[in-house]
Design a protein around this motif. Sequence first.
Motif, PDB file in Angstrom:
ATOM      1  N   LYS A  25       0.838  -1.210   0.000  1.00 53.63           N
ATOM      2  CA  LYS A  25       0.000   0.000   0.000  1.00 53.63           C
ATOM      3  C   LYS A  25       0.865   1.249   0.000  1.00 53.63           C
ATOM      4  O   LYS A  25       0.506   2.266  -0.600  1.00 53.63           O
ATOM      5  N   THR A  26       2.005   1.187   0.668  1.00 54.20           N
ATOM      6  CA  THR A  26       2.931   2.325   0.697  1.00 54.20           C
ATOM      7  C   THR A  26       3.464   2.604  -0.708  1.00 54.20           C
ATOM      8  O   THR A  26       3.511   3.754  -1.145  1.00 54.20           O
ATOM      9  N   VAL A  27       3.839   1.562  -1.428  1.00 50.98           N
ATOM     10  CA  VAL A  27       4.310   1.727  -2.817  1.00 50.98           C
ATOM     11  C   VAL A  27       3.193   2.296  -3.683  1.00 50.98           C
ATOM     12  O   VAL A  27       3.413   3.233  -4.461  1.00 50.98           O
ATOM     13  N   GLU A  28       1.988   1.765  -3.542  1.00 48.57           N
ATOM     14  CA  GLU A  28       0.870   2.276  -4.344  1.00 48.57           C
ATOM     15  C   GLU A  28       0.619   3.757  -4.066  1.00 48.57           C
ATOM     16  O   GLU A  28       0.340   4.522  -4.990  1.00 48.57           O
ATOM     17  N   PHE A  29       0.730   4.170  -2.813  1.00 48.00           N
ATOM     18  CA  PHE A  29       0.468   5.565  -2.471  1.00 48.00           C
ATOM     19  C   PHE A  29       1.585   6.481  -2.946  1.00 48.00           C
ATOM     20  O   PHE A  29       1.341   7.448  -3.672  1.00 48.00           O
ATOM     21  N   TYR A  30       2.827   6.212  -2.555  1.00 51.40           N
ATOM     22  CA  TYR A  30       3.931   7.132  -2.845  1.00 51.40           C
ATOM     23  C   TYR A  30       4.382   7.072  -4.310  1.00 51.40           C
ATOM     24  O   TYR A  30       4.670   8.103  -4.906  1.00 51.40           O
ATOM     25  N   ARG A  31       4.429   5.875  -4.905  1.00 52.12           N
ATOM     26  CA  ARG A  31       4.856   5.760  -6.294  1.00 52.12           C
ATOM     27  C   ARG A  31       3.711   6.047  -7.253  1.00 52.12           C
ATOM     28  O   ARG A  31       3.840   6.848  -8.177  1.00 52.12           O
ATOM     29  N   ASP A  32       2.557   5.395  -7.011  1.00 54.27           N
ATOM     30  CA  ASP A  32       1.487   5.448  -8.002  1.00 54.27           C
ATOM     31  C   ASP A  32       0.567   6.660  -7.855  1.00 54.27           C
ATOM     32  O   ASP A  32       0.048   7.148  -8.849  1.00 54.27           O
ATOM     33  N   ILE A  33       0.351   7.164  -6.648  1.00 57.10           N
ATOM     34  CA  ILE A  33      -0.501   8.344  -6.469  1.00 57.10           C
ATOM     35  C   ILE A  33       0.326   9.622  -6.447  1.00 57.10           C
ATOM     36  O   ILE A  33       0.038  10.571  -7.179  1.00 57.10           O
ATOM     37  N   LEU A  34       1.394   9.669  -5.623  1.00 56.76           N
ATOM     38  CA  LEU A  34       2.207  10.887  -5.538  1.00 56.76           C
ATOM     39  C   LEU A  34       3.291  10.952  -6.614  1.00 56.76           C
ATOM     40  O   LEU A  34       3.922  11.989  -6.787  1.00 56.76           O
ATOM     41  N   PHE A 150      -2.473  16.234   4.337  1.00 54.23           N
ATOM     42  CA  PHE A 150      -3.228  15.007   4.078  1.00 54.23           C
ATOM     43  C   PHE A 150      -2.488  13.845   4.741  1.00 54.23           C
ATOM     44  O   PHE A 150      -1.334  13.986   5.141  1.00 54.23           O
ATOM     45  N   PHE A 151      -3.172  12.716   4.882  1.00 53.05           N
ATOM     46  CA  PHE A 151      -2.569  11.533   5.504  1.00 53.05           C
ATOM     47  C   PHE A 151      -2.235  10.476   4.463  1.00 53.05           C
ATOM     48  O   PHE A 151      -2.951  10.328   3.470  1.00 53.05           O
ATOM     49  N   ASP A 152      -1.157   9.710   4.713  1.00 53.37           N
ATOM     50  CA  ASP A 152      -0.863   8.538   3.896  1.00 53.37           C
ATOM     51  C   ASP A 152      -1.642   7.352   4.471  1.00 53.37           C
ATOM     52  O   ASP A 152      -2.363   7.504   5.465  1.00 53.37           O
ATOM     53  N   PRO A 153      -1.542   6.152   3.871  1.00 50.27           N
ATOM     54  CA  PRO A 153      -2.338   5.013   4.359  1.00 50.27           C
ATOM     55  C   PRO A 153      -2.045   4.609   5.805  1.00 50.27           C
ATOM     56  O   PRO A 153      -2.879   3.961   6.443  1.00 50.27           O
ATOM     57  N   ASP A 154      -0.870   4.965   6.354  1.00 49.39           N
ATOM     58  CA  ASP A 154      -0.532   4.617   7.735  1.00 49.39           C
ATOM     59  C   ASP A 154      -0.801   5.741   8.716  1.00 49.39           C
ATOM     60  O   ASP A 154      -0.430   5.643   9.884  1.00 49.39           O
ATOM     61  N   GLY A 155      -1.413   6.836   8.256  1.00 52.87           N
ATOM     62  CA  GLY A 155      -1.684   7.954   9.147  1.00 52.87           C
ATOM     63  C   GLY A 155      -0.522   8.918   9.297  1.00 52.87           C
ATOM     64  O   GLY A 155      -0.539   9.774  10.174  1.00 52.87           O
ATOM     65  N   VAL A 156       0.500   8.799   8.432  1.00 58.44           N
ATOM     66  CA  VAL A 156       1.592   9.769   8.437  1.00 58.44           C
ATOM     67  C   VAL A 156       1.044  11.058   7.835  1.00 58.44           C
ATOM     68  O   VAL A 156       0.471  11.049   6.738  1.00 58.44           O
ATOM     69  N   CYS A 157       1.204  12.154   8.558  1.00 59.59           N
ATOM     70  CA  CYS A 157       0.707  13.438   8.073  1.00 59.59           C
ATOM     71  C   CYS A 157       1.713  14.026   7.087  1.00 59.59           C
ATOM     72  O   CYS A 157       2.898  14.160   7.393  1.00 59.59           O
ATOM     73  N   LEU A 158       1.224  14.362   5.901  1.00 57.92           N
ATOM     74  CA  LEU A 158       2.043  14.931   4.836  1.00 57.92           C
ATOM     75  C   LEU A 158       1.547  16.336   4.511  1.00 57.92           C
ATOM     76  O   LEU A 158       0.376  16.646   4.706  1.00 57.92           O
ATOM     77  N   GLU A 159       2.438  17.148   4.006  1.00 61.64           N
ATOM     78  CA  GLU A 159       2.108  18.530   3.653  1.00 61.64           C
ATOM     79  C   GLU A 159       2.745  18.868   2.320  1.00 61.64           C
ATOM     80  O   GLU A 159       3.883  18.490   2.062  1.00 61.64           O
ATOM     81  N   LEU A 160       2.016  19.570   1.469  1.00 61.64           N
ATOM     82  CA  LEU A 160       2.622  20.248   0.326  1.00 61.64           C
ATOM     83  C   LEU A 160       2.840  21.674   0.778  1.00 61.64           C
ATOM     84  O   LEU A 160       1.899  22.332   1.238  1.00 61.64           O
ATOM     85  N   ALA A 161       4.081  22.154   0.702  1.00 61.23           N
ATOM     86  CA  ALA A 161       4.429  23.481   1.207  1.00 61.23           C
ATOM     87  C   ALA A 161       5.154  24.274   0.137  1.00 61.23           C
ATOM     88  O   ALA A 161       6.085  23.770  -0.484  1.00 61.23           O
TER      89      ALA A 161
END
Length: 195
Positions: A25-34, A150-161
């Motif tokens: 799920k981490t690969v799908e989120f960071y590679r495929d979505i972001l 926004f949050f990633d699938p594990d609840g890590v808070c991410l920011e676009l700044a």
Amino acid sequence: MAAQNTEFEFRGVNHLALVCKDMAKTVEFYRDILGMPLIKTLDLPGDRGQHFFFDVGNGDSLAFFWFKDAPKAVPGISAPEALPGEGNFMSAHGSMNHIAFNINADKFDVYCQRLVDKGIKVSAVLNHDDSETQVTAELHDGVFVRSIYFFDPDGVCLELAAWTKEFDASDVAHDPMQADGTRRAGLITAHAGHA
């Protein structure tokens, strides 16, 4: 003029290492979505888990460990419970509160909409300034960074700044708080340019 480090010639952040519950799920989120390229993958010795690295630009990486027997996340302690403006954004001492990815200010609105189009729940846009509330709905000359969270699938808070101004000596003007809740007077304000 940019601040200079006279002790070490750091070249940015090599990588920040986080822990995920599900590497797929981490690969799908960071590679495929972001869209972050996956640049290195490792199976840890002794069947302990995995360690994957994603390119976040400028030679910097975001890395994830997957450990077979890692403890579960504890929102509100190990990470924020809610996005800024939507609830408790505090996390414990020694925790990582959030990761802010630096983006070009000219792309800010486009990238925010792109997240929404990809089905990501995002916070309201926060234009950070030096006002009493430190945020404003309107973009003005005092805004120093624009953010969306926004949050990633594990609840890590991410920011676009997106930085919107260059800093100068007037931007470093607050003495730091100590563990007992008192201010350490003079640690910042006694330095050149603040006396």
